[in-house]
Design an enzyme around this catalytic site. Structure first.
Site, PDB file in Angstrom:
ATOM      1  N   ARG A  45       0.777  -1.281   0.199  1.00  0.00           N
ATOM      2  CA  ARG A  45       0.110  -0.090   0.036  1.00  0.00           C
ATOM      3  C   ARG A  45       0.923   1.315   0.037  1.00  0.00           C
ATOM      4  O   ARG A  45       0.358   2.381  -0.178  1.00  0.00           O
ATOM      5  CB  ARG A  45      -0.989  -0.219   1.112  1.00  0.00           C
ATOM      6  CG  ARG A  45      -2.303  -0.920   0.836  1.00  0.00           C
ATOM      7  CD  ARG A  45      -3.189  -1.189   1.935  1.00  0.00           C
ATOM      8  NE  ARG A  45      -2.345  -1.642   2.991  1.00  0.00           N
ATOM      9  CZ  ARG A  45      -3.072  -2.139   4.258  1.00  0.00           C
ATOM     10  NH1 ARG A  45      -4.323  -1.779   4.313  1.00  0.00           N
ATOM     11  NH2 ARG A  45      -2.670  -3.066   4.888  1.00  0.00           N
ATOM     12  N   ASP A  66      -4.123  -0.124  -3.379  1.00  0.00           N
ATOM     13  CA  ASP A  66      -4.889  -0.135  -2.224  1.00  0.00           C
ATOM     14  C   ASP A  66      -6.126  -1.218  -2.387  1.00  0.00           C
ATOM     15  O   ASP A  66      -6.512  -1.227  -3.366  1.00  0.00           O
ATOM     16  CB  ASP A  66      -5.752   1.257  -2.337  1.00  0.00           C
ATOM     17  CG  ASP A  66      -6.543   1.515  -1.147  1.00  0.00           C
ATOM     18  OD1 ASP A  66      -7.242   0.558  -0.568  1.00  0.00           O
ATOM     19  OD2 ASP A  66      -7.016   2.534  -0.882  1.00  0.00           O
ATOM     20  N   PHE A  67      -6.004  -2.113  -1.351  1.00  0.00           N
ATOM     21  CA  PHE A  67      -7.000  -3.195  -1.480  1.00  0.00           C
ATOM     22  C   PHE A  67      -8.386  -2.918  -1.894  1.00  0.00           C
ATOM     23  O   PHE A  67      -9.206  -3.916  -2.436  1.00  0.00           O
ATOM     24  CB  PHE A  67      -6.926  -4.179  -0.503  1.00  0.00           C
ATOM     25  CG  PHE A  67      -5.580  -4.580   0.017  1.00  0.00           C
ATOM     26  CD1 PHE A  67      -4.849  -4.802  -1.088  1.00  0.00           C
ATOM     27  CD2 PHE A  67      -5.014  -5.118   1.110  1.00  0.00           C
ATOM     28  CE1 PHE A  67      -3.469  -5.314  -0.971  1.00  0.00           C
ATOM     29  CE2 PHE A  67      -4.057  -5.678   1.478  1.00  0.00           C
ATOM     30  CZ  PHE A  67      -3.006  -5.725   0.614  1.00  0.00           C
ATOM     31  N   LYS A  81      -1.001 -18.362   6.945  1.00  0.00           N
ATOM     32  CA  LYS A  81      -1.514 -18.528   8.278  1.00  0.00           C
ATOM     33  C   LYS A  81      -1.539 -17.002   8.917  1.00  0.00           C
ATOM     34  O   LYS A  81      -0.669 -16.292   8.751  1.00  0.00           O
ATOM     35  CB  LYS A  81      -1.017 -19.441   9.176  1.00  0.00           C
ATOM     36  CG  LYS A  81       0.549 -18.988   9.790  1.00  0.00           C
ATOM     37  CD  LYS A  81       0.811 -19.822  11.119  1.00  0.00           C
ATOM     38  CE  LYS A  81       0.203 -18.899  12.113  1.00  0.00           C
ATOM     39  NZ  LYS A  81       1.193 -17.636  12.633  1.00  0.00           N
ATOM     40  N   HIS A 135       4.375 -22.349   7.852  1.00  0.00           N
ATOM     41  CA  HIS A 135       5.898 -22.445   7.498  1.00  0.00           C
ATOM     42  C   HIS A 135       6.547 -23.715   8.239  1.00  0.00           C
ATOM     43  O   HIS A 135       7.642 -24.107   7.925  1.00  0.00           O
ATOM     44  CB  HIS A 135       6.522 -21.369   7.422  1.00  0.00           C
ATOM     45  CG  HIS A 135       6.960 -20.657   8.743  1.00  0.00           C
ATOM     46  ND1 HIS A 135       6.091 -20.034   9.540  1.00  0.00           N
ATOM     47  CD2 HIS A 135       8.168 -20.667   9.452  1.00  0.00           C
ATOM     48  CE1 HIS A 135       6.543 -19.590  10.720  1.00  0.00           C
ATOM     49  NE2 HIS A 135       7.922 -20.148  10.593  1.00  0.00           N
ATOM     50  N   LYS A 158      10.236 -26.704   8.041  1.00  0.00           N
ATOM     51  CA  LYS A 158      11.324 -26.759   9.058  1.00  0.00           C
ATOM     52  C   LYS A 158      11.902 -28.323   8.937  1.00  0.00           C
ATOM     53  O   LYS A 158      11.213 -29.187   8.915  1.00  0.00           O
ATOM     54  CB  LYS A 158      10.967 -26.387  10.397  1.00  0.00           C
ATOM     55  CG  LYS A 158      10.872 -24.961  10.458  1.00  0.00           C
ATOM     56  CD  LYS A 158      10.441 -24.697  12.029  1.00  0.00           C
ATOM     57  CE  LYS A 158      10.116 -23.189  12.369  1.00  0.00           C
ATOM     58  NZ  LYS A 158      11.269 -22.176  12.119  1.00  0.00           N
ATOM     59  N   ASP A 199      -2.092 -17.601  17.426  1.00  0.00           N
ATOM     60  CA  ASP A 199      -1.226 -17.288  16.411  1.00  0.00           C
ATOM     61  C   ASP A 199      -0.034 -18.285  16.470  1.00  0.00           C
ATOM     62  O   ASP A 199       0.260 -18.861  15.220  1.00  0.00           O
ATOM     63  CB  ASP A 199      -0.107 -15.777  17.093  1.00  0.00           C
ATOM     64  CG  ASP A 199       0.894 -15.745  16.420  1.00  0.00           C
ATOM     65  OD1 ASP A 199       0.656 -15.461  15.101  1.00  0.00           O
ATOM     66  OD2 ASP A 199       2.161 -15.320  16.763  1.00  0.00           O
ATOM     67  N   HIS A 212       0.977 -24.012  14.304  1.00  0.00           N
ATOM     68  CA  HIS A 212       2.227 -24.838  14.365  1.00  0.00           C
ATOM     69  C   HIS A 212       2.176 -25.789  15.581  1.00  0.00           C
ATOM     70  O   HIS A 212       2.528 -26.861  15.071  1.00  0.00           O
ATOM     71  CB  HIS A 212       3.123 -23.696  14.802  1.00  0.00           C
ATOM     72  CG  HIS A 212       3.591 -22.552  13.936  1.00  0.00           C
ATOM     73  ND1 HIS A 212       3.135 -22.328  12.459  1.00  0.00           N
ATOM     74  CD2 HIS A 212       3.652 -21.147  14.160  1.00  0.00           C
ATOM     75  CE1 HIS A 212       3.371 -21.466  12.056  1.00  0.00           C
ATOM     76  NE2 HIS A 212       3.737 -20.535  12.829  1.00  0.00           N
TER      77      HIS A 212
HETATM   78  C1  BG6 Z   1       4.778 -17.073  12.999  1.00  0.00           C
HETATM   79  C2  BG6 Z   1       3.971 -16.371  14.025  1.00  0.00           C
HETATM   80  O1  BG6 Z   1       3.770 -17.895  12.191  1.00  0.00           O
HETATM   81  O2  BG6 Z   1       5.685 -18.013  13.571  1.00  0.00           O
HETATM   82  C3  BG6 Z   1       4.964 -15.624  14.640  1.00  0.00           C
HETATM   83  O3  BG6 Z   1       2.954 -15.701  13.613  1.00  0.00           O
HETATM   84  C4  BG6 Z   1       6.159 -16.455  15.244  1.00  0.00           C
HETATM   85  O4  BG6 Z   1       4.461 -14.780  15.937  1.00  0.00           O
HETATM   86  C5  BG6 Z   1       6.876 -17.167  14.067  1.00  0.00           C
HETATM   87  O5  BG6 Z   1       7.321 -15.517  15.825  1.00  0.00           O
HETATM   88  C6  BG6 Z   1       7.890 -17.851  14.487  1.00  0.00           C
HETATM   89  O6  BG6 Z   1       8.438 -18.578  13.484  1.00  0.00           O
HETATM   90  P1  BG6 Z   1       9.954 -19.157  13.368  1.00  0.00           P
HETATM   91  O7  BG6 Z   1      10.241 -19.912  12.243  1.00  0.00           O
HETATM   92  O8  BG6 Z   1      10.885 -18.098  14.011  1.00  0.00           O
HETATM   93  O9  BG6 Z   1      10.085 -20.113  14.847  1.00  0.00           O
END
Ligand code: BG6
Length: 449
Positions: free
Chosen positions: A44, A84-85, A140, A170, A174, A227, A232
């Site tokens: 933006r 701008d969305f 996410k 993500h 890992k 979060d 995760h």
């Molecule tokens: C994210 C979270 O998905 O993962 C963050 O939204 C968090 O709050 C992060 O800090 C941690 O990722 P990593 O790869 O650093 O363990």
């Protein structure tokens, strides 16, 4: 070869700066970004492409090593588009910019989940989905409750085929978490004891040193449970306990479906939340915020194999150090008369993810000499030492898999459905009083009962 393009929404945001661009840069450096030529960075802020790549370099350098010449070539791949969305015309312009590329169009949404639906609807109105080869990578958190996740999913499925939707987590990229399935299913010594008869408890510990940084607007509506735990942590629990299957998503889904639903009283007994002392003075956080930046809780799985095995989890911001370990605590061995019971320690398998990547197995050994005395020893595998500098970052794996069309390390909606249902209940019944903890401390007291 038809050239593909990545269209990155949220290009000036925190996630893009810290994770997505450093990974794209690394892939470019390793010459692994061959199928994909151009990156359309959408943000933006009002700037030119030249200004964008210059500003980006100053930030990305904090997250990965950069060489000037390589960065120069990398930046030629990037076109910045101010967006701008809410502006419908911008979506039309984007559709025509994209027409130049005959290969896949990878839409990458690295924005807050509140925009997922709006962006998709607007793209649809601008006829973006007339292109057949559109893939969608979506970050996410996928919504902030089961209801909102369902809503987002419904919109996405209207325009994009399921096989082209990549729901990101993500952590699944890992390396040591990907190692869990290899460890469990290719080693008979573990596979046969990987159940409630031999495993006493599991500990998943993910303290972080950083606070919420620039993410107040998102975090103050999310908190640690949404979060970290919904995505995760529950994915890790599923990887640790799923049955062997070709269909990994289905197998993980079965675990997420059987997470034991706790009564209100149990939720309160089995969970502690906390907030770091300086949290309320962070940018974009409410003065009276009761959002948790720390959570520790006990999770159980209601199935035959894992009945009564507690999974203790802990994650928090602004703690004394960043660390990430999973400990599998085995039961004590019984009836070994020639050794003293007090010298005997239960076996422990530790999967180390941060700062070191590796696996440690703690076992009992006999001390040399005529006395039958026991000692403990570690068998250790250090992935980060063996593959020094070669082990790719999670996001590199994730992006390459999207480009290559490998969906094994992404989550299905069914998985998200069950994890959100579990989390919605916890959020509804949890104790709303968060304990304040000192910045850079060990958080509130670590309870294991
Ligand atoms: C994210 C979270 O998905 O993962 C963050 O939204 C968090 O709050 C992060 O800090 C941690 O990722 P990593 O790869 O650093 O363990």
């Amino acid at each position: 070869m038809k050239e593909s393009v990545i269209v990155l929404f949220g290009a000036t945001g925190d996630l893009a700066t810290k994770k997505v661009f450093p990974a794209l840069y690394k892939l470019h450096e390793k010459e692994e970004l061959t199928k994909c030529r151009k990156i359309i960075a959408i943000g933006r802020k009002n700037k030119t492409s030249e200004e964008f790549v210059k500003d980006l370099k100053e930030k990305v350098v904090n997250y990965t090593e950069i060489e000037d010449e390589v960065y120069k070539a990398f930046s030629e791949r990037i076109k910045y588009v101010e967006f701008d969305f809410n502006d419908k015309n911008k979506y039309r312009d984007l559709t025509s910019i994209i027409s130049k590329y005959e290969g896949e169009k990878i839409l990458y949404m690295a924005t807050s989940p509140t925009y997922f639906k709006m962006i998709t609807e607007n793209l649809a109105k601008a006829k973006f989905f007339k292109y057949e080869n559109v893939k969608l990578a979506i970050e996410k958190p996928f919504g902030n409750s089961y209801k909102s996740a369902k809503d987002i999913n419904k919109t996405l499925k209207k325009y994009i085929k399921e096989k082209n939707i990549y729901r990101l987590d993500h952590y699944l990229g890992k390396s040591m978490l990907q190692n869990i399935l290899a460890l469990r299913f290719t080693n008979v010594v573990f596979e046969n004891v990987w159940n409630k008869d031999y495993i006493e408890s599991v500990l998943i510990d993910i303290p972080e040193e950083a606070g919420i940084e620039e993410r107040g607007r998102y975090y103050d509506k999310a908190g640690a449970i949404r979060d970290m735990v919904q995505s995760h942590v529950l994915q890790i629990v599923a990887l640790l306990t799923m049955e062997r299957s070709k269909n990994i998503n289905k197998s993980k889904m079965k675990i997420l479906k059987s997470l034991k639903k706790m009564k209100k009283k149990e939720i309160r007994e089995n969970m502690i939340t906390g907030q770091y002392e300086s949290y309320r003075s962070e940018k974009d956080v409410l003065d009276e915020s009761i959002v948790e930046t720390y959570v520790e809780m006990k999770i159980n799985i209601k199935n035959k194999k894992w009945k009564n095995v507690p999974f203790y989890i802990r994650t928090g911001k602004k703690m004394d150090k960043k660390k990430f370990n999973i400990s599998i605590n085995f039961k004590e061995s019984k009836g070994i008369r020639q050794f003293k019971e007090e010298e005997l320690m239960p076996n422990k398998l530790i999967i180390e993810i941060y700062p070191k990547e590796g696996i440690k197995f703690n076992m009992n050994v006999k001390k040399p000499g005529v006395l039958n005395e026991l000692d403990q020893a570690d068998m250790e595998y250090c992935e980060s030492c063996k593959y020094l500098g070669k082990s790719p970052e999670a996001y590199e794996n994730i992006i390459l898999n999207i480009i290559n069309g490998d969906k094994t390390m992404f989550t299905s909606f069914e998985e998200l459905k069950h994890s959100w249902k579990y989390i919605d209940r916890i959020i509804k019944y949890r104790n709303k009083d968060v304990g304040i903890y000192i910045d850079n401390s060990n958080g509130p007291i670590w309870k294991k009962s």
